[in-house]
Design an enzyme around this catalytic site. Structure first.
Site, PDB file in Angstrom:
ATOM      1  N   LYS A 146      -4.517   7.132  14.156  1.00 59.32           N
ATOM      2  CA  LYS A 146      -3.598   6.010  13.932  1.00 59.32           C
ATOM      3  C   LYS A 146      -4.335   4.701  14.172  1.00 59.32           C
ATOM      4  CE  LYS A 146      -0.760   3.862  16.658  1.00 59.32           C
ATOM      5  NZ  LYS A 146      -0.888   2.454  16.153  1.00 59.32           N
ATOM      6  N   THR A 150      -5.196  -0.843  29.525  1.00 58.04           N
ATOM      7  CA  THR A 150      -5.093   0.054  30.675  1.00 58.04           C
ATOM      8  C   THR A 150      -3.650   0.487  30.882  1.00 58.04           C
ATOM      9  OG1 THR A 150      -7.046  -0.871  31.752  1.00 58.04           O
ATOM     10  CG2 THR A 150      -5.429   0.181  33.178  1.00 58.04           C
ATOM     11  N   ALA A 151      -2.693  -0.400  30.644  1.00 51.10           N
ATOM     12  CA  ALA A 151      -1.284  -0.045  30.825  1.00 51.10           C
ATOM     13  C   ALA A 151      -0.887   1.115  29.912  1.00 51.10           C
ATOM     14  CB  ALA A 151      -0.394  -1.255  30.564  1.00 51.10           C
ATOM     15  N   GLU A 178     -10.817   4.687  26.744  1.00 46.29           N
ATOM     16  CA  GLU A 178     -11.682   3.509  26.823  1.00 46.29           C
ATOM     17  C   GLU A 178     -10.745   2.314  26.888  1.00 46.29           C
ATOM     18  OE1 GLU A 178     -13.144   0.243  26.044  1.00 46.29           O
ATOM     19  OE2 GLU A 178     -13.661   0.942  24.024  1.00 46.29           O
ATOM     20  N   CYS A 202     -13.184  -5.786  24.762  1.00 45.23           N
ATOM     21  CA  CYS A 202     -12.851  -5.188  26.060  1.00 45.23           C
ATOM     22  C   CYS A 202     -13.959  -5.388  27.081  1.00 45.23           C
ATOM     23  CB  CYS A 202     -12.547  -3.704  25.892  1.00 45.23           C
ATOM     24  SG  CYS A 202     -13.852  -2.788  25.037  1.00 45.23           S
ATOM     25  N   GLU A 244      -7.136  -9.362  32.211  1.00 45.56           N
ATOM     26  CA  GLU A 244      -7.905  -9.447  30.968  1.00 45.56           C
ATOM     27  C   GLU A 244      -7.223 -10.429  30.011  1.00 45.56           C
ATOM     28  OE1 GLU A 244     -10.070  -6.232  28.011  1.00 45.56           O
ATOM     29  OE2 GLU A 244      -8.105  -5.750  28.817  1.00 45.56           O
TER      30      GLU A 244
END
Length: 793
Positions: free
Chosen positions: A191, A245-246, A265, A299, A396
């Site tokens: 996806k 990360t969430a 990642e 990232c 971030e």
């Protein structure tokens, strides 16, 4: 205007890249696209998601959102294609990957323009970075496919792999995931991000042209709901995700107990360390490449600038001057340095963070460069002297904004660099090789660049530590993520032991021939009473009372973790670790009769069985002592003038929940590979046979094992597993118990994204060397750090 003036002002005339071929491609398909399932595009009439050009807001195309039916169809197609695809020879799979690389190479300009239109990145980045690296990945993995029968002789493909990729490097992330999956013999349901699906669609057309068998690659569109359907699908063997990360935490929770292999990642807040002896001009250019590359939507952007105090003013002056020369504008203009932010929503998020930091009193310095009137643009900038605890220093931003902080010593730089939940990358600038290598060793990050930044290659492992995720992409390590070791039939489901963990009374455990057999915990190299003072009865196979074991609680685990944290020097000397493990073997041998007798009493096994378990425990000690200084990293062939190292590092503090079966051998088979690779351990022995741990206290004490390297706390396995799973300072957990307990540990690990390895509730034969020792244990005990070092002329 002469050339000198032009070089000073960088005031070049426009040099737009033509979009004729891309526009014709869009128009020929009615600017509406369907899913790519089983080698064909589905009906595009349901396409209702608008895909816009971030540079001007114009709608480029429409795509549909896959629901349960579409995802099921894609998975079914991949599952049907898997047997034939995985049975092809490595050479045959290699030919398809090579064909993909060649076709991409022939259409490099087309894919570059389409990527910049869809994503907003500058065309010079698409043409010189993204698409060439896409091609490199398919060539590289064509090689792995061809060599797979010899290089991975004892491995096999996983099955159907679900892959979810982000919008910042759309085609590159597709290549990072599809290329190794196909090379290893897997099939794929991918996806792409709903903001940037167009290069994935063009890639699907290319697959049809080269004749890739139907169902090997399937591409479905949609947002979070579609991604969730892929993650939760029972017929998918692996999930590979790149994103926040969430969302990574939610995926970890959703896959808990499913048996799916998982690679994540995730986000980063990477340090960019500039030492006083650095080449400041080179470091400034490093910031341009490390922070403002791809509009900061990277990232691994080195967005925390840590500048040594003595040169901070000079460095920032140079940075301001260079920032003023960055050209922000039309992504398709070849003179543009920075293009558009991917969407209005992302731009609003960035601006919200900047406004919040300004409200907190931090001063934002931004370039005064002109911005286009339409589209989603943000000027490059930085916050000078941002507090390390500031939101913009911890969160971030994912935009072209850095934060700066000064440091005085290397120790302070390391402390600041590691003051983050993330651990994706770091960039170190110093002309002093000693300072640079010390920083590279001490910074907790999966990738470290020395006097460089944002260096990538298909043969260089990439991935994070801590809350930046786990698993690696690229090189041999990336291939390993899409393979599993060939094994026999899975073990039978384990049954929980029936143990009464009720706290014993004052008279429990007492008898005419039993004088206080109340065992203690072993924490920090010392015996320690449990915090609550409670113990439980350990019984023999016929229900007879054998003694009392500590009923440990949260505080006991906390004390053990603190002791483990203090033993960090254990990781420094592989030969020293090997020597200590040999000593452990020696001292177990000296107590072999005692341990054998205790195994007979605890478990009811015969004398010969007990003696065999003790002997195998000694053999395991020798095995892992032998490997302690031989678990080598690698030097990877990547770019000229760089030495690219991948080093195996310990994960950190590890929780071990040992099995009831083979209580001595099982416990030590889990502890030994972890300490051989430099980890520290908080282990929970078998609850049913906890007294087997007591003789190990003396074994460890007389083997020169430093206090805190191994800590033993007894009690109810799943209760203590919960405490370890929730502890923020525990970096990983190995769990051997019930299926329900394994799923619970995986769920709890999402908090700080611990690396978890479980038996899935199935029994293994701890006496079987093929199943209970070996490379899998060593690999699970380490994580790879990739270091790029300048090398050569």
């Amino acid at each position: 205007m002469n050339i000198k003036d032009i070089m000073q002002t960088m005031d070049y005339g426009p040099a737009p890249e033509a979009t004729t071929d891309v526009v014709a491609w869009l128009e020929a398909r009615g600017r509406s696209f369907g899913h790519f399932i089983n080698g064909s595009f589905t009906d595009a009439k349901k396409a209702g998601i608008a895909v816009e050009n971030p540079a001007n807001g114009e709608v480029l195309a429409h795509i549909p959102a896959a629901g349960e039916d579409e995802v099921n169809a894609a998975v079914a197609a991949a599952a049907k294609a898997f047997p034939a695809w995985s049975k092809l020879s490595g050479f045959e799979r290699s030919r398809y990957l090579y064909a993909i690389a060649r076709q991409l190479q022939k259409r490099e300009r087309f894919f570059s323009v389409l990527e910049s239109l869809d994503n907003g990145k500058a065309i010079r980045e698409s043409r010189t970075a993204d698409i060439p690296l896409v091609i490199r990945h398919f060539y590289h993995h064509a090689g792995w496919a061809a060599a797979s029968e010899t290089e991975f002789a004892d491995h096999e493909a996983l099955g159907v792999c679900g892959q979810i990729i982000p919008w910042n490097f759309p085609l590159l992330m597709l290549a990072w995931k599809i290329a190794p999956a196909l090379a290893a013999g897997n099939t794929v349901v991918l996806k792409p991000a709903d903001l940037t699906p167009l290069t994935a669609i063009a890639f699907a057309e290319l697959l049809v042209e080269i004749g890739l068998p139907k169902g090997v690659v399937n591409i479905v569109h949609g947002g979070a709901e579609t991604g969730s359907l892929i993650v939760r699908h029972p017929d998918i063997a692996k999930i590979a995700f790149t994103g926040s990360t969430a969302v990574g935490r939610e995926i970890r929770r959703a896959t808990a107990g499913s048996g799916k292999k998982l690679s994540l990642e995730l986000g980063g807040k990477s340090p960019f360390i500039i030492c006083a002896d650095a080449d400041l001009d080179a470091a400034v250019e490093g910031v341009v490449d490390g922070v403002w590359f791809n509009q900061g939507e990277v990232c691994c952007a080195g967005s925390r600038l840590l500048v040594q105090e003595g040169i901070a003013d000079r460095f920032l002056a140079k940075l301001r001057e260079r920032m003023s020369r960055i050209r922000v504008g039309d992504p398709l203009d070849k003179t543009t340095d920075m293009g558009a932010i991917v969407s209005a929503g992302q731009k609003a998020r960035i601006e919200g963070l900047l406004q919040g930091a300004t409200a907190e009193g931090y001063q934002l310095e931004q370039s005064s460069c002109p911005l286009p009137d339409t589209g989603h643009y943000i000027a490059p900038g930085f916050f000078a002297e941002a507090d390390p605890a500031a939101t913009v220093s911890q969160v971030e931003i994912f935009g072209p904004i850095a934060v700066t902080t000064t440091f005085r010593t290397v120790d302070e730089a390391v402390e600041l660099a590691n003051n983050t939940a993330y651990g994706l990358s770091a960039s170190i600038w110093s002309e002093n090789i000693n300072a640079a290598t010390e920083l590279a060793a001490r910074v907790k990050a999966g990738v470290v660049w020395v006097n460089a930044t944002n260096m990538f290659d298909a043969n260089a492992p990439f991935g994070g530590m801590k809350e930046s995720g786990y698993g690696r992409e690229g090189a041999r390590e990336g291939m390993g993520g899409y393979l599993k070791r060939k094994a026999g039939k899975p073990g039978k489901p384990g049954k929980p032991s029936e143990i009464d963990f009720t706290a014993a009374t004052a008279t429990d455990g007492s008898s005419a021939d039993l004088v206080d057999r109340t065992m203690k915990n072993y924490v920090g190299g010392k015996q320690a009473r449990p915090d609550g003072g409670a113990s439980y009865i350990v019984r023999g196979p016929k229900g007879d009372v054998l003694g009392l074991a500590p009923l440990s609680n949260r505080k006991d685990v906390r004390n053990a973790v603190e002791a483990a944290l203090k033993a960090s020097s254990w990781a420094a000397n592989p030969h020293g670790r090997a020597q200590v493990i040999y000593f452990i073997a020696e001292n177990i041998s000296a107590r072999a009769d005692e341990l054998s007798a205790q195994l007979q009493t605890l478990t009811g096994v015969s004398k010969s069985q007990a003696e065999r378990e003790v002997r195998q425990t000694i053999e395991r000690c020798f095995y892992y002592a032998g490997l302690a200084d031989k678990d080598d990293g690698a030097i990877h062939a990547t770019k000229p003038r760089h030495l690219t190292l991948s080093l195996k590092e310990p994960i950190g503090v590890m929780g071990v929940l040992a099995p009831d079966e083979a209580p001595l051998l099982g416990l030590m088979s889990m502890i030994l590979p972890l300490i051989a690779t430099g980890n520290r351990v908080v282990a929970v022995p078998s609850g049913a046979h906890a007294l087997i741990a007591q003789p190990l206290f003396q074994v460890f004490d007389t083997s020169d094992l430093p206090g805190g390297v191994v800590n033993l706390v007894t009690g109810e396995r799943d209760v203590l597993a919960k405490t370890l799973g929730e502890h923020a300072a525990v970096d990983g957990i190995w769990y051997y118990g019930t299926a329900e307990g394994a799923a619970a540990v995986e769920t709890m690990s999402a908090g700080n994204l611990k690396q978890v390895w479980t038996n899935g509730g199935r029994l293994i034969d701890w006496s079987d060397d093929a199943a209970a020792r070996g490379r899998d244990f060593m690999e699970r005990a380490t994580q790879v750090k990739t270091i790029w070092v300048p090398y050569g002329a």
